[in-house]
Write an enzyme that holds these catalytic residues in place. Structure first.
Site, PDB file in Angstrom:
ATOM      1  N   ASP A  69       1.491  -1.039   4.965  1.00  0.00           N
ATOM      2  CA  ASP A  69       1.103   0.182   5.665  1.00  0.00           C
ATOM      3  C   ASP A  69      -0.349   0.428   5.255  1.00  0.00           C
ATOM      4  O   ASP A  69      -0.628   1.189   4.334  1.00  0.00           O
ATOM      5  CB  ASP A  69       2.019   1.339   5.252  1.00  0.00           C
ATOM      6  CG  ASP A  69       1.726   2.610   6.020  1.00  0.00           C
ATOM      7  OD1 ASP A  69       1.624   2.546   7.254  1.00  0.00           O
ATOM      8  OD2 ASP A  69       1.584   3.673   5.371  1.00  0.00           O
TER       9      ASP A  69
ATOM     10  N   CYS B  49      -1.202   4.519  10.674  1.00  0.00           N
ATOM     11  CA  CYS B  49      -1.025   5.854  11.254  1.00  0.00           C
ATOM     12  C   CYS B  49      -2.267   6.193  12.076  1.00  0.00           C
ATOM     13  O   CYS B  49      -2.847   7.263  11.949  1.00  0.00           O
ATOM     14  CB  CYS B  49      -0.764   6.900  10.175  1.00  0.00           C
ATOM     15  SG  CYS B  49      -2.012   6.954   8.867  1.00  0.00           S
TER      16      CYS B  49
ATOM     17  N   ASP C 110      -0.243   0.202  -5.538  1.00  0.00           N
ATOM     18  CA  ASP C 110      -1.347   0.983  -4.988  1.00  0.00           C
ATOM     19  C   ASP C 110      -2.562   0.777  -5.875  1.00  0.00           C
ATOM     20  O   ASP C 110      -2.433   0.382  -7.038  1.00  0.00           O
ATOM     21  CB  ASP C 110      -1.005   2.470  -4.890  1.00  0.00           C
ATOM     22  CG  ASP C 110      -1.881   3.177  -3.864  1.00  0.00           C
ATOM     23  OD1 ASP C 110      -1.511   3.195  -2.676  1.00  0.00           O
ATOM     24  OD2 ASP C 110      -2.962   3.676  -4.242  1.00  0.00           O
TER      25      ASP C 110
ATOM     26  N   CYS D  99       0.891  -1.188   0.000  1.00  0.00           N
ATOM     27  CA  CYS D  99       0.000   0.000   0.000  1.00  0.00           C
ATOM     28  C   CYS D  99       0.916   1.221   0.000  1.00  0.00           C
ATOM     29  O   CYS D  99       1.000   1.950   0.981  1.00  0.00           O
ATOM     30  CB  CYS D  99      -0.911  -0.001   1.212  1.00  0.00           C
ATOM     31  SG  CYS D  99      -1.755  -1.572   1.509  1.00  0.00           S
TER      32      CYS D  99
ATOM     33  N   PRO E 210       2.224   7.667  -0.950  1.00  0.00           N
ATOM     34  CA  PRO E 210       2.951   8.281  -2.083  1.00  0.00           C
ATOM     35  C   PRO E 210       4.401   7.830  -2.252  1.00  0.00           C
ATOM     36  O   PRO E 210       5.156   8.449  -2.976  1.00  0.00           O
ATOM     37  CB  PRO E 210       2.900   9.769  -1.738  1.00  0.00           C
ATOM     38  CG  PRO E 210       2.942   9.790  -0.237  1.00  0.00           C
ATOM     39  CD  PRO E 210       2.168   8.574   0.219  1.00  0.00           C
ATOM     40  N   GLY E 211       4.781   6.767  -1.557  1.00  0.00           N
ATOM     41  CA  GLY E 211       6.113   6.196  -1.746  1.00  0.00           C
ATOM     42  C   GLY E 211       7.148   6.586  -0.725  1.00  0.00           C
ATOM     43  O   GLY E 211       8.338   6.292  -0.894  1.00  0.00           O
ATOM     44  N   GLY E 212       6.735   7.245   0.353  1.00  0.00           N
ATOM     45  CA  GLY E 212       7.690   7.689   1.375  1.00  0.00           C
ATOM     46  C   GLY E 212       8.464   6.556   2.018  1.00  0.00           C
ATOM     47  O   GLY E 212       9.675   6.638   2.207  1.00  0.00           O
ATOM     48  N   LYS E 213       7.761   5.487   2.351  1.00  0.00           N
ATOM     49  CA  LYS E 213       8.422   4.363   3.017  1.00  0.00           C
ATOM     50  C   LYS E 213       9.253   3.549   2.030  1.00  0.00           C
ATOM     51  O   LYS E 213      10.333   3.069   2.365  1.00  0.00           O
ATOM     52  CB  LYS E 213       7.385   3.506   3.734  1.00  0.00           C
ATOM     53  CG  LYS E 213       6.679   4.272   4.854  1.00  0.00           C
ATOM     54  CD  LYS E 213       5.534   3.488   5.447  1.00  0.00           C
ATOM     55  CE  LYS E 213       4.764   4.375   6.421  1.00  0.00           C
ATOM     56  NZ  LYS E 213       4.020   5.461   5.734  1.00  0.00           N
TER      57      LYS E 213
END
Length: 438
Positions: free
Chosen positions: A324, A377, A279, A255, A258-261
């Site tokens: 996530d 989160c 996604d 998931c 926006p690709g941060g992890k």
């Protein structure tokens, strides 16, 4: 500043849309702020966000001096008074008489001349009278819906609930992850000084993250467009540490947007890893690709697919799978306060069904001996601790000791395979992370 748009009118209109249509404030403002100079953009953002954040407290204050309850007022009048009270009670840069005069003027402009005296009287009384908030009422003190407070008390106890509420009442910092593939912290600070951005140290990963202030538009910054940093809260950064990526591994971020992890995992492994990011929405896949490209990361392959549907081509393929999962977002209330007025207990129950289905599929994508990392989160047992039980009991995953991967300050909030990232500990968002072995 635009000669057509009035900043205060934009604020009231935005508040009405958030209230009436359950619109997301951040998305609304992105559109509404076009054409304004940075000073007005900051003014609109500050007052819109602050008014929503403290709405329950503000409504209590108004109801103490008004013979018409806030809930019975016309939407425009209600939100005009709310945003004015926020300025009177929570800001000190604007003189009280200017706040009140602007409110009266705007009410007349919008055709509420007969109500202008009513508005003036309420605001002057609030300015003059010291209204005490009821003792021991966390909902009114910290502007938090009662159902959320009761949920947290049940899950975490009274003291932790109060600390969470206090933390979410604070301003959210703009937190940047330094792209160590391109630049060091000291070099980035020098570059940001040239762009007139103020920097300060974060609380967890001091050499990898940095707080930014004095910003105008991040997307227009030279350093941002060069991929020298990306915006990510430190709490989200803990997730990649728990993934603990090793060079050469195959990792699935199910998931991802926006690709941060995913980009953080790539950064930790110095771009020498194989990451598949997926996604459900095509436009979000484009966002992952855009962020990876900007950061100079080329080890991520993206696919548009639904995580709740099983994909045979992924079966037994990955060393590690990160989920996530979509969640209620109750850990983000510091920076997205509108969430607390739109989410319900039923929403949590419904999204938990999706979380279970994603986890059920994710387990099948792991190689024997592979690791599953589950994160949200949000802050509640249903989406967090109860999911640990589901993954271990129903999906037969082994709980893996998470303590070695957890930053020092959060070790007291670690139990076996999971950690609660409470927002008050290091001034972060709220998160939950768990680690399992197949």
């Amino acid at each position: 500043m635009s000669t057509i748009k009035n900043p205060r009118e934009i604020i009231v209109n935005s508040l009405i849309k958030v209230e009436k249509d359950a619109a997301y404030l951040q998305l609304l403002l992105k559109k509404e702020l076009e054409g304004f100079e940075s000073r007005d953009k900051n003014f609109i953002t500050e007052i819109s966000t602050g008014t929503i954040k403290y709405k329950i407290t503000i409504d209590y204050i108004i109801n103490q001096v008004s013979n018409i309850k806030v809930s019975k007022m016309k939407p425009f009048i209600r939100n005009l008074i709310r945003m004015s009270v926020y300025q009177l009670k929570y800001l000190d840069k604007i003189p009280s008489h200017a706040i009140i005069n602007e409110a009266v003027k705007l009410s007349k402009k919008r055709g509420f001349t007969k109500l202008s005296k009513f508005i003036n009287a309420i605001l002057r009384n609030i300015e003059r009278i010291n209204i005490e908030l009821p003792k021991n009422n966390l909902s009114i003190h910290y502007s938090m819906p009662e159902w959320i407070i009761e949920l947290w008390k049940k899950n975490y106890g009274d003291e932790l609930t109060k600390q969470i509420c206090q933390s979410f009442a604070q301003r959210a910092n703009v937190c940047a992850r330094i792209n160590t593939l391109k630049i060091s912290k000291d070099e980035l600070i020098k570059q940001l000084e040239l762009e007139k951005v103020i920097t300060s140290n974060t609380n967890i990963f001091k050499n990898e993250y940095i707080y930014l202030s004095g910003l105008n538009s991040i997307s227009n910054m030279i350093s941002f467009n060069k991929g020298l940093f990306t915006i990510q809260d430190e709490s989200a950064g803990i997730v990649a540490k728990v993934v603990n990526p090793m060079k050469g591994e195959n990792i699935l971020d199910l998931c991802s947007a926006p690709g941060g992890k995913a980009t953080h995992i790539a950064q930790i492994s110095e771009n020498e890893i194989h990451i598949v990011s997926t996604d459900i929405y095509e436009h979000k896949i484009e966002l992952i690709n855009k962020n990876a490209s900007r950061l100079g990361i080329d080890c991520i392959k993206t696919f548009c697919l639904d995580g709740t549907i099983f994909h045979t081509e992924f079966c037994n393929k990955f060393d590690k799978v990160l989920i996530d999962v979509p969640c209620s977002g109750l850990g983000l209330l510091k920076r997205k306060p509108d969430i607390k007025y739109t989410k319900t207990m039923q929403d949590i129950i419904e999204i938990n069904k999706i979380q279970k289905q994603i986890a059920k599929n994710a387990v099948k994508y792991l190689k024997p001996g592979g690791f599953l990392i589950y994160s949200t989160c949000t802050l509640n047992a249903i989406e967090n601790i109860d999911m640990v039980d589901y993954i271990s009991n129903e999906l037969a995953m082994i709980k893996d000791e998470i303590l070695p991967f957890v930053p020092e300050g959060f070790k007291p909030y670690t139990t076996g395979c999971y950690v609660n990232i409470f927002p008050h500990v290091a001034n972060t968002d709220g998160f939950f992370i768990a680690r399992f072995k197949k």
